[in-house]
Design an enzyme around this catalytic site. Structure first.
Site, short mmCIF file in Angstrom:
data_model
loop_
_atom_site.label_atom_id
_atom_site.label_comp_id
_atom_site.label_asym_id
_atom_site.label_seq_id
_atom_site.Cartn_x
_atom_site.Cartn_y
_atom_site.Cartn_z
N LYS A 1 57.17 75.89 128.69
CA LYS A 1 58.00 77.22 128.53
C LYS A 1 56.99 78.15 129.04
O LYS A 1 55.95 78.09 129.17
CB LYS A 1 57.94 77.32 127.11
CG LYS A 1 58.98 76.58 126.22
CD LYS A 1 59.10 77.14 124.70
CE LYS A 1 60.03 76.25 123.86
NZ LYS A 1 61.65 76.16 124.50
N ARG A 59 66.44 67.71 119.71
CA ARG A 59 67.43 66.74 119.38
C ARG A 59 66.93 65.15 119.56
O ARG A 59 67.77 64.38 119.02
CB ARG A 59 68.57 66.78 120.62
CG ARG A 59 67.94 66.72 122.03
CD ARG A 59 68.86 67.61 123.09
NE ARG A 59 68.76 68.94 122.94
CZ ARG A 59 69.44 69.93 123.77
NH1 ARG A 59 70.38 69.25 124.72
NH2 ARG A 59 69.39 70.95 123.75
N1 BES Z 1 62.98 75.28 120.22
C1 BES Z 1 63.55 75.75 121.50
C2 BES Z 1 64.97 76.50 121.20
C3 BES Z 1 64.41 77.95 120.62
C4 BES Z 1 64.52 78.92 121.70
C5 BES Z 1 64.22 78.26 119.28
C6 BES Z 1 64.03 80.09 121.39
C7 BES Z 1 64.14 79.59 119.07
C8 BES Z 1 64.05 80.41 120.02
C9 BES Z 1 64.07 74.31 121.89
O1 BES Z 1 63.30 72.93 121.64
C10 BES Z 1 64.52 74.34 123.28
O2 BES Z 1 63.29 74.62 123.97
N2 BES Z 1 65.51 74.29 123.70
C11 BES Z 1 65.77 74.57 125.15
C12 BES Z 1 66.96 73.50 125.71
C13 BES Z 1 67.25 73.18 126.97
C14 BES Z 1 65.87 72.81 127.53
C15 BES Z 1 68.20 72.42 127.01
C16 BES Z 1 66.40 75.98 125.50
O3 BES Z 1 67.14 76.31 124.56
O4 BES Z 1 66.13 76.33 126.65
MN MN Z 2 61.96 72.97 123.05
#
Ligand code: BES
Ligand code: MN
Ligand code: ZN
Length: 510
Positions: free
Chosen positions: A285, A359
């Site tokens: 990230k 997931r």
């Molecule tokens: N934990 C994150 C989602 C999240 C984002 C929670 C902001 C709270 C605030 C999750 O693991 C994630 O990174 N999801 C990705 C999925 C994508 C790579 C398909 C996302 O939402 O960008």
């Molecule tokens: Mn994630």
């Protein structure tokens, strides 16, 4: 959480604290007992109300300092509007509002007179308990790491600035106490969830999370901790693939509460995503805002708080809660984009983005939960996608379900508790988007419909159990602050799911 607010239910005519809150109806009218309490100052109260144009509208407030011939420092009037029109949640919120009014002033002790003006509240003798519950929920703050806080504390010459005791004056204190016995443990569960989510990841890894659940379990809550070797034996390859980049080993915690008459009655089941920190892994990230990913275990925190709440109020139900605890880190041992893992279900997954890790964790825990417990239904909670925040903001959680009845029950509980859910679609066409290229399934579905493809992924690990998925990325942390929550971590879902169980799965079980 620091020292908990001490709530006492006392007789309505009892002595008043230096700060006293009274409820006022339309035209600033007080209830009969409240009027008697402030009798000597009644003219003063009426003049003040007129001068301030205070009409007792719902959520209006008025402070009257040094009321005439009355042995209190101040009266705070909180408007209710037409009391008979207010629902349970509105009384809870008014309790939070009253608390906020009180703590905006100095003083360690306050009185809250739980009486409406003539126009009786529909909630009857529960009024005092509901106001107290709202005040208690509002009183939470995470002060553990404020080193200067203690110095402010009390001694006899210097009373604490913060409120420590709230006397709730009720016509029937015993009835209020009884009603509160069902609510106090739920607030306790909310605080457990908030504490876990607020705690930073350096002190809360998977092991510490699991230990906290075990060490704080209330009587009757059975806690079982599965370590890495056991997860390996269970073939949880998807969950372990996420964990392998971290120095800190994964855990799965199973909590069981046997509260139904028949110990063999099928349980209701709750599953939580517990990523103690989500860096994204190798698909890392960006730096800005990454600190919020300490809250990526909010689903698990909710399940932990909920199970404590159910056991704490001795709910008449068999319930099981499972949490998958991992840390998603990049390292020389971390899984790579393109890696293929085999889940406990046997289905293979191509990990195209290591940041879609929640997931992967839930895939194995959901499968294990059904396999072992054959539950009546499963509800999972996960801070699963940023996409759900884009879709719904911070007001509603995303609800996905394979069962209309369960979806309807959740929506109803959401309206009743204010922890609202909005149903999103599941459909074959979305499911196709995660068909694997070289394995059975891929863990991302492309740019579109991100929250939905996340849910579709989970559904591939649900057999024929009624199931709902709550995407709580927008509601569990940094959500809109309100009457009963001022903290970054809201504890979202504890009240919702406690209500679902209480309204729909306890009575039928008796
Ligand atoms: N934990 C994150 C989602 C999240 C984002 C929670 C902001 C709270 C605030 C999750 O693991 C994630 O990174 N999801 C990705 C999925 C994508 C790579 C398909 C996302 O939402 O960008
Ligand atoms: Mn994630
Ligand atoms: Zn995550």
């Amino acid at each position: 959480m620091t020292a908990k607010l001490d709530i006492r239910f006392v007789a309505i005519g009892g002595p008043l604290s230096p700060t006293t809150v009274l409820l006022a109806g339309p035209d600033a009218v007080l209830g009969a007992a409240s009027r008697r309490l402030v009798d000597k100052a009644h003219a003063h109260v009426q003049r003040a109300a007129t001068a301030a144009d205070f009409k007792g509208k719902a959520r209006g407030t008025l402070e009257i300092l040094a009321p005439d011939r009355l042995d209190v420092n101040r009266l705070l009037l909180v408007g209710t509007g037409k009391a008979s029109a207010l629902e349970e949640l509105e009384w809870i919120n008014l309790g939070g509002l009253a608390y906020a009014q009180i703590v905006a002033r100095k003083g360690a002790e306050a009185s809250l007179v739980a009486e409406t003006a003539g126009d009786d509240a529909a909630v009857g003798t529960r009024l005092g308990a509901l106001l107290a519950y709202g005040a208690l929920l509002r009183s939470y703050s995470f002060r553990k790491y404020r080193s200067r806080e203690d110095e402010e504390g009390a001694n006899s010459a210097n009373p604490p600035r913060r409120l420590v005791r709230l006397n709730v004056h009720c016509a029937d204190p015993e009835a209020a106490r009884r009603a509160f016995a069902q609510l106090g443990p739920v607030a306790e569960g909310v605080f457990i969830a908030r504490d876990l989510v607020n705690e930073p990841a350096n002190t809360l890894g998977p092991v510490e999370f699991a230990e906290r659940i075990r060490d704080h379990a209330v009587a009757g809550l059975e806690v079982e901790i599965l370590d890495e070797a056991q997860l390996g034996d269970l073939k949880m390859g998807a969950l372990l693939g996420v964990a392998q980049g971290s120095e800190r080993p994964a855990r799965v915690v199973v909590m069981q509460w046997h509260g139904a008459k028949s110990k063999r009655a099928k349980p209701v089941c709750f599953v939580g995503k517990g990523v103690v920190f989500d860096t994204g892994g190798i698909s890392m990230k960006p730096a800005a805002g990454m600190e919020d990913m300490k809250g990526d275990m909010a689903g698990a925190a909710c399940v932990a708080g909920l199970m404590q709440a159910l056991a704490g109020r001795k709910a008449n139900v068999n319930a099981v809660g499972l949490v998958g605890l991992v840390e998603n880190m990049p390292s020389g041992k971390a899984q790579r984009p393109g890696d293929i893992v085999t889940s406990m279900s046997g289905q293979t997954i191509e990990v195209l983005n290591t940041d879609a890790e929640g997931r992967l964790v839930l895939a194995d825990v959901l499968w294990y939960a059904q396999d072992r417990f054959k539950p009546r239904f499963m509800v999972d909670l996960a801070t699963l996608t940023g996409a759900i925040i884009v879709a719904l903001g911070k007001e509603y959680a995303g609800l996905f379900a394979n069962d209309d009845r369960l979806a309807g029950e959740l929506a109803e509980a959401g309206e009743a508790t204010g922890e609202k859910v909005w149903r999103m679609p599941l459909a074959k066409a979305y499911d196709k988007l995660i068909d694997g290229r070289t394995a059975d399934i891929k863990n991302i579905g492309g740019r579109n419909a991100g929250a939905i493809t996340g849910a579709q992924f989970l559904q591939r690990f649900v057999k024929d159990t009624p199931w709902a998925h709550l995407d709580v990325a927008g509601t569990a942390m940094d959500s809109t602050r309100g009457d009963i929550n001022q903290s970054w971590a809201s504890g979202w879902g504890v009240r919702l799911l406690d209500r679902l169980v209480a309204d729909k799965y306890e009575k039928a079980d008796k």
